[in-house]
Structure formats: C-alpha cells, structure tokens
Scaffold this active site. Structure first.
Site, short mmCIF file in Angstrom:
data_model
loop_
_atom_site.label_atom_id
_atom_site.label_comp_id
_atom_site.label_asym_id
_atom_site.label_seq_id
_atom_site.Cartn_x
_atom_site.Cartn_y
_atom_site.Cartn_z
N THR A 129 24.04 31.81 22.03
CA THR A 129 22.94 31.49 21.10
C THR A 129 23.43 31.27 19.68
O THR A 129 22.88 30.45 18.94
CB THR A 129 21.92 32.66 21.12
OG1 THR A 129 21.33 32.70 22.41
CG2 THR A 129 20.83 32.49 20.08
N SER A 174 26.36 32.31 28.03
CA SER A 174 27.00 33.48 28.66
C SER A 174 27.20 33.35 30.16
O SER A 174 28.27 33.62 30.69
CB SER A 174 26.09 34.70 28.51
OG SER A 174 26.32 35.41 27.36
N THR A 225 25.17 36.54 24.18
CA THR A 225 24.91 37.99 24.26
C THR A 225 24.60 38.47 25.68
O THR A 225 24.76 39.64 25.98
CB THR A 225 23.74 38.39 23.34
OG1 THR A 225 22.57 37.67 23.75
CG2 THR A 225 24.05 38.11 21.88
N ASP A 226 24.16 37.54 26.56
CA ASP A 226 23.70 37.98 27.89
C ASP A 226 24.78 38.70 28.68
O ASP A 226 24.51 39.70 29.35
CB ASP A 226 23.22 36.77 28.70
CG ASP A 226 21.92 36.18 28.17
OD1 ASP A 226 21.32 36.77 27.25
OD2 ASP A 226 21.51 35.12 28.68
N1 ASP Z 1 21.37 32.97 26.70
C1 ASP Z 1 22.23 33.19 25.58
C2 ASP Z 1 23.65 33.43 26.07
O1 ASP Z 1 23.96 34.55 26.43
C3 ASP Z 1 21.77 34.37 24.84
C4 ASP Z 1 22.56 34.70 23.63
O2 ASP Z 1 23.64 34.22 23.39
O3 ASP Z 1 22.05 35.53 22.88
O4 ASP Z 1 24.43 32.52 26.06
#
Ligand code: ASP
Length: 335
Positions: free
Chosen positions: A14, A58, A90-91
């Site tokens: 993200t 992710s 973050t995932d």
């Molecule tokens: N869906 C995103 C990912 O993990 C979420 C994020 O980066 O916060 O790539």
C-alpha cells in the site's frame, strides 16, 4: 558529523499504491525513490540510497522474492550501510520479516515497514513509517536484534510481530510480548530487551525448490481428512493451528499419527497469543497425546511463523533431529 548510510529497498504494498484515476482502487505504482522523496526530514538522519526490488502486493510476495531481498540487503551492509530498510505490504509483512529474521546473519538492523493508508489519501502513514524505519536501521541500539518491523513509531521483533487489524493505523502488535523500542524525536528509544540471546541464522536455501509446507487451521468437528490429503499430495511438512494450547479433534489426532510417520507435523495455537502446553491435558487430541503421536509443538511461535520455520529447515536440508531441535528452541518464549 558523518551521517550513517541506510539502504532502502522497495518490495511493494500500500505504501507504493496509487489509483490510475482519482477515486479508483489503488495498485502498485510508486518506486523506491518516490517513497524516499516523500519523507520530510530524512536527510537529517541518514544518507539514503534507494532501489526498487519488486512492486507487488503482499500476497504476491514469494520465498524467491525474499531470497532476492536477503541477498540485496547483505550486499548493502557489505557496502557499508549501517542498516537496511525494506518497504513491504502490510498484509504479510510479519511473515516476510520472520523468514528474513531466520536467515539474517548480520549484526546490522534489517527493518521492514509499510503503510496502512495509500500515499494519495488524507494522512498517509507511509512517510512517517519510512522515517522511523530509517532511524531504527541507523541506530546502534538496534544492532544484533535481527529483523524488526517498524510502524507507528514502534519497533517490533520479527519473532513476535503481527498485523492485528485489517484497516487503520496502529494495526501492528506483538501479542505475548511488546515493542522493543519507540522512535521519539527522531531517535530510537529502546524499551525492552529480548528474553534470550539472538539465535544463529539458519542457512539460506539456495533456491526454494519443490519444498511445500502446509498450514491448516483446526476447527470444530474436524475429521482429519485434510491432514491425510496434504500428506498424500506430497507436501514435505505440515503445521496445524490447533485450538487452545495446541489441541485437535480425536479424528485429527489419528490423522496426525499417520502424517507424523511420514513428514514433520508441528502443532501451534490458533488463539493468537501464548504458548502451546506440554503436560497439562491427557485426552485424545491434547498436547500430550499429540507429542506421543510424534507431533512437535510450536511453543509461542504463531502458526504462520512455525510454517516458515519448518519451510526454512526443510528447504535448507535439515535432518529430522535438527528439525525437532530447532522447532523446540525457536518456539521457546525466550527465543
Ligand atoms: N494489501 C496491501 C498489501 O499488503 C496492504 C498494505 O500494504 O497495507 O500489499
């Protein structure tokens, strides 16, 4: 005063996602240089060199990508970086952080960060997280702590950190432990020391190869059929996210006996915090019963981290006795 050098490698997430047109859903777009350029005050804390390694969400990151990132991070410290930052979605950040932590064989900090809010929204957290991550990567106090996840001005050990909420900032926590430091006024303030010394790195697998380790969550009334299917299908190992302190249904316990005769089976807890028991319960499917059937217990390692540990061991060619010993010592709460 000479500023420390910190290398920033971008993997995606993200933090790098923008909409093709205003109002549309976001997807990977920004490069490492864009992420660094968006951080006010960064030049006052470190000399930063930035490189895009991948630009993936992710869930699209695989072990191959992490082995590339590992080699890149090693090359950066060989070229005198004081520490390395990887930006990541973050995932699955906690999984990448833990796998890298198992393999990171340097004293320099390797820090993962990301963002919960995309760059072109109100109050994006990416720039603040990159700033804090660079501060931690440059900090002498972060040396010998292995891989850290830095978000919301908190530094978490890879061993414990998890994404605990789907949206909003403040989504990261270390259940069963706590952050080891906070970034305050542009400096790392250590808050806690780990309970035990850092364990030696595992050998990095040359390539992921065909080793597959399954993760199954146990649920009410399980009949154990999935355990049999996984072994029949040729998976090299299996982690079960068991109920409570590491418990499965009686039928699953029977399947564990069959599976453990062929591949390593590790039982963790699906609760999200706390260790598996070792000698409390004695019914079919309890932890003492599963130990008798040849299963290993994950201790306080979360199921998805136990899966990565088992994968790293098997992909690195560890013998069964080494698998047993490493799961025991890395699952201990002091590790
Ligand atoms: N869906 C995103 C990912 O993990 C979420 C994020 O980066 O916060 O790539």
């Amino acid at each position: 005063m000479t500023l420390p050098t910190v290398a920033v490698g971008a993997l995606g997430g993200t933090i790098a996602m923008t909409p093709a047109h205003p109002g549309e859903p976001v997807a990977p777009g920004l490069e490492a240089a864009d992420l660094v350029r968006a951080v006010p005050g960064l030049r006052a804390v470190a000399r930063v060199r930035a490189e895009s390694l991948r630009n993936l969400p992710s869930a699209a990151i695989a072990a191959e990508d992490l082995l590339v990132a590992l080699a890149w991070a090693r090359a950066q410290v060989d070229a005198r970086a004081a520490g390395v930052v990887l930006t990541h979605g973050t995932d699955t950040l906690e999984e990448s952080a833990y796998l890298l932590d198992l393999l990171w064989d340097r004293p320099e900090p390797l820090v993962l960060t990301g963002a919960m809010r995309p760059p072109r929204t109100a109050g994006p957290d990416g720039p603040a997280n990159v700033f804090a991550a660079v501060v931690v990567a440059a900090a002498p106090a972060a040396r010998d702590l292995g891989v850290l996840a830095v978000l919301d001005d908190e530094a978490h050990l890879a061993r414990w950190v998890t994404k605990a909420r789907t949206t909003g900032v403040g989504a990261f926590a270390s259940p069963g432990a706590a952050p080891v430091g906070r970034v305050v006024e542009g400096a790392l303030v250590p808050t806690l020391v780990p309970a035990g010394p850092r364990l030696p790195a595992l050998p990095a697998p040359a390539a992921p190869g065909p080793v597959r380790v399954a993760l199954l969550e146990c649920a009410l009334g399980d009949d154990g059929a999935l355990v049999d299917l996984v072994v029949e299908a040729g998976w090299a190992g299996l982690v079960l996210a068991g109920a409570g302190a590491g418990h499965v249904s009686p039928a699953t316990a029977e399947a564990v006996s069959r599976a453990a005769a062929r591949v390593p089976v590790v039982v963790a807890s699906r609760t999200g915090s706390g260790p598996t028991a070792t000698r409390t319960y004695g019914y079919p499917g309890s932890e003492t019963d599963l130990l008798r059937r040849g299963a290993l217990l994950a201790g306080s390692l979360a199921p998805r981290k136990a899966r990565l540990l088992l994968w790293a061991l098997l992909a690195g060619g560890a013998e069964p006795a080494a698998v047993r010993a490493e799961v025991a010592r890395r699952g201990s709460a002091a590790s």
